[in-house]
Design a protein around this motif. Structure first.
Motif, PDB file in Angstrom:
ATOM      1  N   MET A   1     -30.873  -2.946 -11.493  1.00 55.74           N
ATOM      2  CA  MET A   1     -30.360  -1.696 -12.022  1.00 55.74           C
ATOM      3  C   MET A   1     -29.345  -1.099 -11.032  1.00 55.74           C
ATOM      4  N   ILE A   2     -28.168  -0.798 -11.517  1.00 53.08           N
ATOM      5  CA  ILE A   2     -27.133  -0.201 -10.670  1.00 53.08           C
ATOM      6  C   ILE A   2     -27.382   1.299 -10.615  1.00 53.08           C
ATOM      7  N   ASN A   3     -27.564   1.793  -9.412  1.00 49.67           N
ATOM      8  CA  ASN A   3     -27.937   3.186  -9.206  1.00 49.67           C
ATOM      9  C   ASN A   3     -26.709   4.046  -8.900  1.00 49.67           C
ATOM     10  N   GLU A   4     -26.444   5.008  -9.772  1.00 51.65           N
ATOM     11  CA  GLU A   4     -25.287   5.900  -9.609  1.00 51.65           C
ATOM     12  C   GLU A   4     -25.339   6.666  -8.291  1.00 51.65           C
ATOM     13  N   LYS A   5     -26.519   7.136  -7.904  1.00 52.30           N
ATOM     14  CA  LYS A   5     -26.646   7.927  -6.666  1.00 52.30           C
ATOM     15  C   LYS A   5     -26.341   7.075  -5.427  1.00 52.30           C
ATOM     16  N   THR A   6     -26.696   5.806  -5.477  1.00 53.90           N
ATOM     17  CA  THR A   6     -26.377   4.902  -4.358  1.00 53.90           C
ATOM     18  C   THR A   6     -24.869   4.724  -4.237  1.00 53.90           C
ATOM     19  N   ILE A   7     -24.213   4.497  -5.368  1.00 52.93           N
ATOM     20  CA  ILE A   7     -22.748   4.327  -5.353  1.00 52.93           C
ATOM     21  C   ILE A   7     -22.077   5.605  -4.864  1.00 52.93           C
ATOM     22  N   GLU A   8     -22.538   6.736  -5.372  1.00 52.10           N
ATOM     23  CA  GLU A   8     -21.975   8.023  -4.949  1.00 52.10           C
ATOM     24  C   GLU A   8     -22.154   8.209  -3.438  1.00 52.10           C
ATOM     25  N   LYS A   9     -23.327   7.873  -2.912  1.00 54.98           N
ATOM     26  CA  LYS A   9     -23.583   8.003  -1.476  1.00 54.98           C
ATOM     27  C   LYS A   9     -22.633   7.116  -0.678  1.00 54.98           C
ATOM     28  N   TRP A  10     -22.456   5.862  -1.107  1.00 58.93           N
ATOM     29  CA  TRP A  10     -21.532   4.976  -0.397  1.00 58.93           C
ATOM     30  C   TRP A  10     -20.127   5.571  -0.357  1.00 58.93           C
ATOM     31  N   LEU A  11     -19.685   6.106  -1.484  1.00 62.95           N
ATOM     32  CA  LEU A  11     -18.342   6.693  -1.557  1.00 62.95           C
ATOM     33  C   LEU A  11     -18.231   7.931  -0.667  1.00 62.95           C
ATOM     34  N   LEU A  12     -19.263   8.752  -0.663  1.00 65.82           N
ATOM     35  CA  LEU A  12     -19.262   9.935   0.196  1.00 65.82           C
ATOM     36  C   LEU A  12     -19.320   9.544   1.670  1.00 65.82           C
ATOM     37  N   ASP A  13     -20.149   8.543   2.008  1.00 63.65           N
ATOM     38  CA  ASP A  13     -20.251   8.064   3.396  1.00 63.65           C
ATOM     39  C   ASP A  13     -18.896   7.607   3.925  1.00 63.65           C
ATOM     40  N   GLU A  14     -18.099   6.991   3.059  1.00 63.95           N
ATOM     41  CA  GLU A  14     -16.796   6.455   3.468  1.00 63.95           C
ATOM     42  C   GLU A  14     -15.653   7.425   3.167  1.00 63.95           C
ATOM     43  N   ASP A  15     -15.991   8.637   2.729  1.00 70.99           N
ATOM     44  CA  ASP A  15     -15.006   9.698   2.434  1.00 70.99           C
ATOM     45  C   ASP A  15     -13.940   9.239   1.429  1.00 70.99           C
ATOM     46  N   MET A  16     -14.392   8.571   0.374  1.00 70.38           N
ATOM     47  CA  MET A  16     -13.478   8.065  -0.652  1.00 70.38           C
ATOM     48  C   MET A  16     -13.563   8.840  -1.967  1.00 70.38           C
ATOM     49  N   ASN A  25     -18.050   6.187 -22.620  1.00 74.12           N
ATOM     50  CA  ASN A  25     -18.311   4.750 -22.658  1.00 74.12           C
ATOM     51  C   ASN A  25     -18.906   4.222 -21.357  1.00 74.12           C
ATOM     52  N   ALA A  26     -19.223   5.136 -20.442  1.00 75.20           N
ATOM     53  CA  ALA A  26     -19.707   4.711 -19.130  1.00 75.20           C
ATOM     54  C   ALA A  26     -20.967   5.471 -18.736  1.00 75.20           C
ATOM     55  N   ASP A  27     -21.808   4.799 -17.960  1.00 76.80           N
ATOM     56  CA  ASP A  27     -22.951   5.481 -17.356  1.00 76.80           C
ATOM     57  C   ASP A  27     -22.476   6.400 -16.236  1.00 76.80           C
ATOM     58  N   PHE A  28     -21.426   5.975 -15.534  1.00 76.33           N
ATOM     59  CA  PHE A  28     -20.753   6.861 -14.577  1.00 76.33           C
ATOM     60  C   PHE A  28     -19.332   6.360 -14.352  1.00 76.33           C
ATOM     61  N   HIS A  29     -18.483   7.282 -13.894  1.00 78.62           N
ATOM     62  CA  HIS A  29     -17.068   6.996 -13.677  1.00 78.62           C
ATOM     63  C   HIS A  29     -16.616   7.851 -12.492  1.00 78.62           C
ATOM     64  N   LYS A  46     -21.370   1.373 -20.105  1.00 79.97           N
ATOM     65  CA  LYS A  46     -22.683   1.395 -20.768  1.00 79.97           C
ATOM     66  C   LYS A  46     -23.043  -0.005 -21.235  1.00 79.97           C
ATOM     67  N   GLN A  47     -24.316  -0.316 -21.167  1.00 82.95           N
ATOM     68  CA  GLN A  47     -24.865  -1.588 -21.639  1.00 82.95           C
ATOM     69  C   GLN A  47     -24.368  -2.798 -20.851  1.00 82.95           C
ATOM     70  N   LYS A  48     -23.791  -2.581 -19.672  1.00 78.33           N
ATOM     71  CA  LYS A  48     -23.311  -3.688 -18.835  1.00 78.33           C
ATOM     72  C   LYS A  48     -24.035  -3.664 -17.498  1.00 78.33           C
ATOM     73  N   ASP A  49     -24.144  -4.820 -16.868  1.00 80.25           N
ATOM     74  CA  ASP A  49     -24.802  -4.911 -15.568  1.00 80.25           C
ATOM     75  C   ASP A  49     -23.782  -5.132 -14.452  1.00 80.25           C
ATOM     76  N   CYS A  50     -22.671  -4.409 -14.558  1.00 81.22           N
ATOM     77  CA  CYS A  50     -21.622  -4.551 -13.553  1.00 81.22           C
ATOM     78  C   CYS A  50     -20.923  -3.215 -13.315  1.00 81.22           C
ATOM     79  N   ILE A  51     -20.167  -3.186 -12.244  1.00 77.84           N
ATOM     80  CA  ILE A  51     -19.272  -2.069 -11.932  1.00 77.84           C
ATOM     81  C   ILE A  51     -17.855  -2.622 -11.994  1.00 77.84           C
ATOM     82  N   VAL A  52     -16.954  -1.876 -12.621  1.00 79.55           N
ATOM     83  CA  VAL A  52     -15.556  -2.291 -12.742  1.00 79.55           C
ATOM     84  C   VAL A  52     -14.698  -1.394 -11.847  1.00 79.55           C
TER      85      VAL A  52
END
Length: 152
Positions: A1-16, A25-29, A46-52
């Motif tokens: 399961m791709i976790n939105e909060k994990t991705i957000e944290k990585w982006l915040l950690d790297e100031d991106m 059409n997305a679980d998050f963008h 949505k309904q995909k197991d990847c990040i684009v």
């Protein structure tokens, strides 16, 4: 399961992280900035197991002006060289060409759930950006912009 909060944290950690965008059409963008003044979209469809990862670039008027004055062979050679170069980056891309001149390009890549690590995530962002940079530098080189220098 791709976790939105994990991705957000990585982006915040790297100031991106620049903003979060609603996308039906997305679980998050996420809209990120990497490096400064370069925008990349990161989308979990949505309904995909990847990040684009996607970066769309409109060719500047300055670059179009350089291409307009070139002969047909130079224009065709440029498109061929661009295709070969982008293939080497192992990204997906779409070139919008009109009258043998590049008008816009969209570079995308994806990471599937089973390959998602912070390291792979950041490397994918860098690969997408470097693919874009390749396009811009190749325009400058191929159409002989006298002020071009890849080292700034």
């Amino acid at each position: 399961m791709i976790n939105e909060k994990t991705i957000e944290k990585w982006l915040l950690d790297e100031d991106m992280l620049r903003e979060m965008k609603f996308d039906e059409n997305a679980d998050f963008h996420f809209i990120i900035e990497f490096p400064k003044d370069n925008i990349i979209d990161i989308v979990k469809p949505k309904q995909k197991d990847c990040i684009v990862f996607a970066c769309a670039t409109q060719v500047s008027q300055e670059h179009i002006n350089l291409m307009v004055s070139a002969d047909l062979k130079t224009k065709k050679d440029f498109i061929l060289e661009l295709n070969f170069g982008l293939n080497n980056f192992l990204v997906d891309y779409e070139l919008q060409i009109h009258d043998e001149m590049l008008q816009q390009f969209i570079i995308t890549d994806q990471i599937f759930e089973d390959g998602l690590t912070k390291d792979n995530f950041i490397k994918t962002i860098k690969r997408v950006f470097k693919s874009k940079l390749h396009c811009i530098w190749l325009i400058e080189k191929k159409f002989n912009n006298p002020s071009f220098s890849p080292i700034k």
